[in-house]
Design an enzyme around this catalytic site. Structure first.
Site, short mmCIF file in Angstrom:
data_model
loop_
_atom_site.label_atom_id
_atom_site.label_comp_id
_atom_site.label_asym_id
_atom_site.label_seq_id
_atom_site.Cartn_x
_atom_site.Cartn_y
_atom_site.Cartn_z
CE LYS A 28 -3.78 -2.24 2.53
NZ LYS A 28 -4.63 -2.21 3.74
CE LYS A 93 -14.65 -5.84 -0.63
NZ LYS A 93 -15.80 -6.42 0.09
CG ASP A 94 -7.55 -0.77 4.10
OD1 ASP A 94 -7.75 0.41 4.45
OD2 ASP A 94 -6.52 -1.39 4.40
NE ARG A 95 -8.74 5.68 6.83
CZ ARG A 95 -7.96 6.77 6.76
NH1 ARG A 95 -8.04 7.56 5.71
NH2 ARG A 95 -7.13 7.06 7.74
#
Length: 354
Positions: A28, A93-95
């Protein structure tokens, strides 16, 4: 758990399938390096304008980045003029990612307003598809998630990494719950230890999804349950039988599973039940929680198997990996079996908070 100076220290790292991680990588680095596409319906059953869906719920497929699922759900409720609990979705869900997922909005008898509502939503997030559906979307009912990830600053012997990736695609990885479930430093586990089991019962007059102390208690209880699962799985990894069945396995297909502890402990029998109870007996601080609740024991797969897995080196230090996972399984767990991962989004959060 170990005890030092009266303060508990929780294990939050568990053994990998090979006993080591042959590589290191950054995850990320930018949101575009972590793409998740939710697969909800088979292609032949997608509701919407293409197939003329109908029902009380307007389903929207959004692409988003920088916003987590629960935040988007609250915002959608405000836009649609419905209650927050009337917005459905299948998974969190991840931001810190580019994610595509479905939401359902309870809008009965308001079909004539759909176009205006979709325009309002589209001004905030990209609307990729929409249509009416008869039911609210619920947690875990999606088919799974497609991941398209880029790891950067990859280090390690390339031949060894590729061998590990090949084995990962063939055999899978231990299906651990991720450490984020347990809170910073295992804080959720510490709260679970001090939890009054009687408070795990449903709140009087409470509404599901209403939040408050009741939902927090369930969160801590779930953390304890997940941690015990990881401890049993770790013992199976150390015994070398995590990807094989053991006598007493209760799953119908014979695939190896581990306990989500509950009233009565485990659904396993015989040899496997003895093994699981021996592991859990080492943590009496959690056993009492399950003796005082009516939570039914459940099972969870010990192996997470990435489907349709492939990878390409973008350069000597950047690796792109794609695969599909069923609901409730995590890409970071899969990759963490091979790589010591540094989540760069955490560094960005710390800078924003300072």
């Amino acid at each position: 758990m170990s005890q030092e100076s009266g303060s508990p220290s929780w294990r939050l790292e568990w053994p990998t399938s090979s006993g080591k991680r042959p590589g290191k990588a950054q995850l990320k680095s930018v949101p575009e390096d972590f793409r998740v596409t939710e697969k909800l319906w088979p292609d032949s059953e997608v509701p919407g304008s293409v197939h003329g869906g109908a029902g009380e719920h307007l389903c929207v497929r959004l692409e988003k980045s920088g916003d987590n699922t629960e935040f988007v759900a609250r915002e959608l409720a405000a836009m649609a003029g419905c209650k927050a609990f009337e917005v459905g979705f299948c998974g969190l869900k991840d931001r810190h990612a580019v994610t595509v997922q479905w939401f359902s909005l309870y809008c009965p008898g308001r079909e004539s307003e759909d176009a205006a509502l979709l325009q309002t939503i589209g001004a905030r997030w990209a609307v990729l598809a929409s249509g009416r559906h008869a039911r609210k979307l619920r947690r875990g009912e999606h088919l799974g998630n497609q991941f398209d990830l880029v790891l950067r600053q990859v280090s390690g012997n390339k031949a060894e990494l590729e061998q590990a990736l090949t084995l990962l695609g063939e055999r899978g990885a231990p299906n651990y719950f991720g450490p984020q479930r347990f809170g910073i430093g295992g804080g959720n586990l510490e709260r679970a230890v001090n939890l009054d089991p009687s408070r795990l019962n449903r709140k009087k007059g409470g509404r599901r999804g209403g939040g408050g102390s009741g939902s927090k208690n369930v969160l801590y209880f779930s953390a304890a349950r997940s941690w015990l699962f990881n401890e049993v799985l770790a013992a199976r990894v150390e015994a070398g039988n995590w990807f094989n069945g053991v006598p007493g396995e209760p799953s119908e297909d014979g695939q190896p599973t581990g306990p989500l502890w509950g009233d009565g402990g485990t659904l396993a029998t015989g040899e496997l039940a003895e093994f699981e109870r021996a592991v859990v007996s080492e943590h009496p601080e959690f056993e009492r929680l399950f003796l005082s609740t009516r939570m039914k024991p459940e099972r969870r797969a010990l192996v997470t198997r990435p489907e349709q897995m492939n990878w390409q080196w973008q350069d000597d230090n950047a690796l792109r990996i794609q695969f599909f996972l069923p609901p409730g399984q995590y890409a970071t767990t899969v990759l963490g079996d091979i790589f010591e991962l540094k989540d760069m989004s955490l560094s960005r959060d710390n800078k924003q908070e300072s």
